[in-house]
Write a protein that holds these residues in place. Structure first.
Motif, PDB file in Angstrom:
ATOM      1  N   GLN A  42     -10.225  -0.571  -1.830  1.00  0.00           N
ATOM      2  CA  GLN A  42      -9.017  -0.326  -2.202  1.00  0.00           C
ATOM      3  C   GLN A  42      -8.587   0.361  -3.514  1.00  0.00           C
ATOM      4  O   GLN A  42      -7.738   0.902  -3.629  1.00  0.00           O
ATOM      5  CB  GLN A  42      -7.930  -1.043  -1.439  1.00  0.00           C
ATOM      6  CG  GLN A  42      -7.746  -1.126  -0.002  1.00  0.00           C
ATOM      7  CD  GLN A  42      -7.495   0.250   0.495  1.00  0.00           C
ATOM      8  OE1 GLN A  42      -6.551   0.954   0.319  1.00  0.00           O
ATOM      9  NE2 GLN A  42      -8.346   0.749   1.428  1.00  0.00           N
ATOM     10  N   GLY A  43      -9.461  -0.198  -4.191  1.00  0.00           N
ATOM     11  CA  GLY A  43      -9.221  -0.105  -5.790  1.00  0.00           C
ATOM     12  C   GLY A  43      -8.983   1.390  -6.400  1.00  0.00           C
ATOM     13  O   GLY A  43      -7.610   1.719  -6.837  1.00  0.00           O
ATOM     14  N   PHE A  44      -9.632   2.364  -6.014  1.00  0.00           N
ATOM     15  CA  PHE A  44      -9.590   3.655  -6.495  1.00  0.00           C
ATOM     16  C   PHE A  44      -8.391   4.387  -5.562  1.00  0.00           C
ATOM     17  O   PHE A  44      -7.802   5.360  -6.287  1.00  0.00           O
ATOM     18  CB  PHE A  44     -10.821   4.717  -6.221  1.00  0.00           C
ATOM     19  CG  PHE A  44     -10.372   5.915  -6.718  1.00  0.00           C
ATOM     20  CD1 PHE A  44     -10.165   6.379  -8.184  1.00  0.00           C
ATOM     21  CD2 PHE A  44     -10.625   6.939  -6.046  1.00  0.00           C
ATOM     22  CE1 PHE A  44     -10.009   7.558  -8.577  1.00  0.00           C
ATOM     23  CE2 PHE A  44     -10.276   8.359  -6.583  1.00  0.00           C
ATOM     24  CZ  PHE A  44      -9.930   8.570  -7.837  1.00  0.00           C
ATOM     25  N   ASN A  45      -8.261   3.995  -4.269  1.00  0.00           N
ATOM     26  CA  ASN A  45      -7.170   4.561  -3.545  1.00  0.00           C
ATOM     27  C   ASN A  45      -5.991   3.923  -4.212  1.00  0.00           C
ATOM     28  O   ASN A  45      -4.863   4.908  -4.008  1.00  0.00           O
ATOM     29  CB  ASN A  45      -7.553   4.059  -2.070  1.00  0.00           C
ATOM     30  CG  ASN A  45      -8.406   4.558  -1.242  1.00  0.00           C
ATOM     31  OD1 ASN A  45      -8.527   5.992  -1.121  1.00  0.00           O
ATOM     32  ND2 ASN A  45      -9.524   3.920  -1.047  1.00  0.00           N
ATOM     33  N   LEU A  46      -5.603   2.967  -4.630  1.00  0.00           N
ATOM     34  CA  LEU A  46      -4.568   2.350  -5.045  1.00  0.00           C
ATOM     35  C   LEU A  46      -4.352   3.133  -6.424  1.00  0.00           C
ATOM     36  O   LEU A  46      -3.010   3.334  -6.645  1.00  0.00           O
ATOM     37  CB  LEU A  46      -4.668   0.818  -5.413  1.00  0.00           C
ATOM     38  CG  LEU A  46      -3.444   0.150  -6.000  1.00  0.00           C
ATOM     39  CD1 LEU A  46      -2.461  -0.101  -4.943  1.00  0.00           C
ATOM     40  CD2 LEU A  46      -3.898  -1.587  -6.496  1.00  0.00           C
ATOM     41  N   GLY A  47      -5.318   3.282  -7.143  1.00  0.00           N
ATOM     42  CA  GLY A  47      -5.031   4.113  -8.520  1.00  0.00           C
ATOM     43  C   GLY A  47      -4.615   5.607  -8.448  1.00  0.00           C
ATOM     44  O   GLY A  47      -3.828   5.971  -9.028  1.00  0.00           O
ATOM     45  N   LEU A  48      -4.873   6.115  -7.256  1.00  0.00           N
ATOM     46  CA  LEU A  48      -4.504   7.453  -6.776  1.00  0.00           C
ATOM     47  C   LEU A  48      -2.996   7.432  -6.495  1.00  0.00           C
ATOM     48  O   LEU A  48      -2.356   8.358  -6.778  1.00  0.00           O
ATOM     49  CB  LEU A  48      -5.400   8.286  -5.886  1.00  0.00           C
ATOM     50  CG  LEU A  48      -6.640   8.954  -6.242  1.00  0.00           C
ATOM     51  CD1 LEU A  48      -7.281   9.766  -5.053  1.00  0.00           C
ATOM     52  CD2 LEU A  48      -6.263  10.042  -7.468  1.00  0.00           C
TER      53      LEU A  48
END
Length: 404
Positions: free
Chosen positions: A299-305
């Motif tokens: 979920q890290g990059f999804n959260l960042g987007l």
């Protein structure tokens, strides 16, 4: 102080580059800086990103998805299982009438596409690193240095820290950071099997630690992500592939076929970090500069987007009325608007590994029953699928697939 730019983005990785693309059409002076060299056109991806449907919509809104679509592998189904127990939860995109639950994409491929999108825009770029900050009242005074040590001074009305989990900008700003080393590492690699993946991703909970298989560009390839106690991971990564493959097979089982080859294997120590406040005077943090997560749910990059979408929406509203992009009101609104999402994802990535790491038979039996029950409880499963796709939060214009 008269500002040289309205928004200075420190960090040209995927999160920073995505924000620059989101702001490129606005009447704002945007500067994107990063001392790291641009990715070589032939460079291999460093890691695989699992993008949810919400992230795909954001990238579509940034007008880069058409470039990425051919390089992204769709996840059409996810199977969640625990080795040694019969329960299984199957999540299928077809149940929601969607082409995919998500997509697997290389980080370098994504960064290249985003930076290419900026080539004909008004966004300026510089190969420098932020080394000092000073408050100038109506702007921040930023010192930035090139690799040869030559320093430049620039002023900005808003500074965005997008420079990763060891954010130099956040340290310079004095933002308080909680950080803890986890007792685990992840063993990563490219796994070749004898059975086509058909767009199926696996989350397999085994005795030694959870293992995820993400479908690769080649129909017989997966990216393997195996979370292990740190010492065990360090021992395994020293083994030749011929010895490591049977251990992977034993831990995972045969649901994905026979494991034939393993390449590009490496070990990464896990840690968790987050800022107590991701804003300062004329400063906000996005992506892993704000939250570094356990990779179990990808979920890290999804959260960042979603950080990008929230901040870009606020900046667009400010630009529409000629408001200060670094005002205390805008900075506060961004912070408050992201809190619930940050807190929820952090909590989920903490308790999920704990839930499955206890091997006691009574608890394992309950977990197996829960996985089996979830597979037939349509309303609950649908809610889980929608959340996993990243489309539960109120959608900004970027998440709805357009930017103007």
């Amino acid at each position: 102080m008269t500002a040289d730019c309205d928004v200075l983005i420190a960090g040209a990785g995927p999160a920073g580059a995505a924000l620059a693309c989101a702001l490129a059409h606005l009447p704002l002076r945007v500067l994107l800086v990063d001392a790291a060299p641009l990715p070589d056109p032939k460079a291999a991806d460093r890691r695989a990103l699992a993008l949810g449907l919400g992230s795909q919509r954001i990238l579509q809104g940034l007008d880069v998805w058409s470039t990425l679509a051919e390089q992204a592998t769709p996840i059409r189904r996810v199977e969640v299982t625990e080795k040694g127990w019969p329960g299984v939860t199957r999540l299928a995109a077809s149940e929601l009438g969607q082409p995919a639950l998500g997509w697997v994409l290389g980080d370098i491929a994504l960064q290249r596409a985003l930076l290419a999108r900026l080539e004909d825009s008004s966004v300026r770029r510089a190969a420098v690193a932020v080394t000092a900050l000073a408050d100038g009242g109506e702007a921040l005074a930023v010192t930035a240095c090139k690799a040869d040590g030559v320093a430049y001074q620039v002023t900005t009305r808003l500074l965005v820290a997008a420079d990763g989990s060891d954010s130099a900008v956040c340290r310079l700003a004095g933002l308080r950071r909680h950080q803890r080393e986890l007792p685990h590492s992840v063993l990563l690699g490219r796994l070749h099997t004898d059975r086509a993946h058909s767009g199926v991703a696996h989350e397999r909970f085994a005795a030694e630690g959870p293992m995820a298989l993400l479908p690769g560009a080649h129909p017989l390839d997966y990216t393997v992500v195996w979370t292990l106690p740190h010492e065990r991971a360090q021992d395994l990564i020293t083994l030749p592939a011929a010895h490591l493959i049977p251990l992977l097979q034993s831990a995972f089982g045969w649901r994905a076929g026979r494991f034939v080859a393993l390449t590009e294997s490496r070990c990464v120590r896990l840690r968790e970090a987050w800022l107590t406040g991701t804003t300062g005077d004329r400063l906000v943090a996005i992506g892993s500069a704000a939250n570094t997560l356990h990779p179990i749910a990808a979920q890290g990059f999804n959260l960042g987007l979603r950080d990008v979408a929230e901040l870009a929406t606020g900046l667009a509203a400010a630009a529409a009325v000629g408001a200060d992009p670094g005002s205390a009101d805008l900075v506060r609104a961004y912070q408050q608007g992201r809190q619930a999402d940050w807190r929820g994802v952090r909590q989920a990535t903490r308790w999920l590994p704990c839930l499955f790491e206890n091997p006691a038979p009574p608890l394992a039996a309950v977990r197996g029953l829960g996985l089996a029950s979830l597979d037939v409880l349509a309303p609950l499963k649908r809610r889980l699928m929608v959340r996993a796709m990243g489309v539960t939060a109120p959608q900004s214009r970027l998440q709805r697939g357009y930017t103007s």
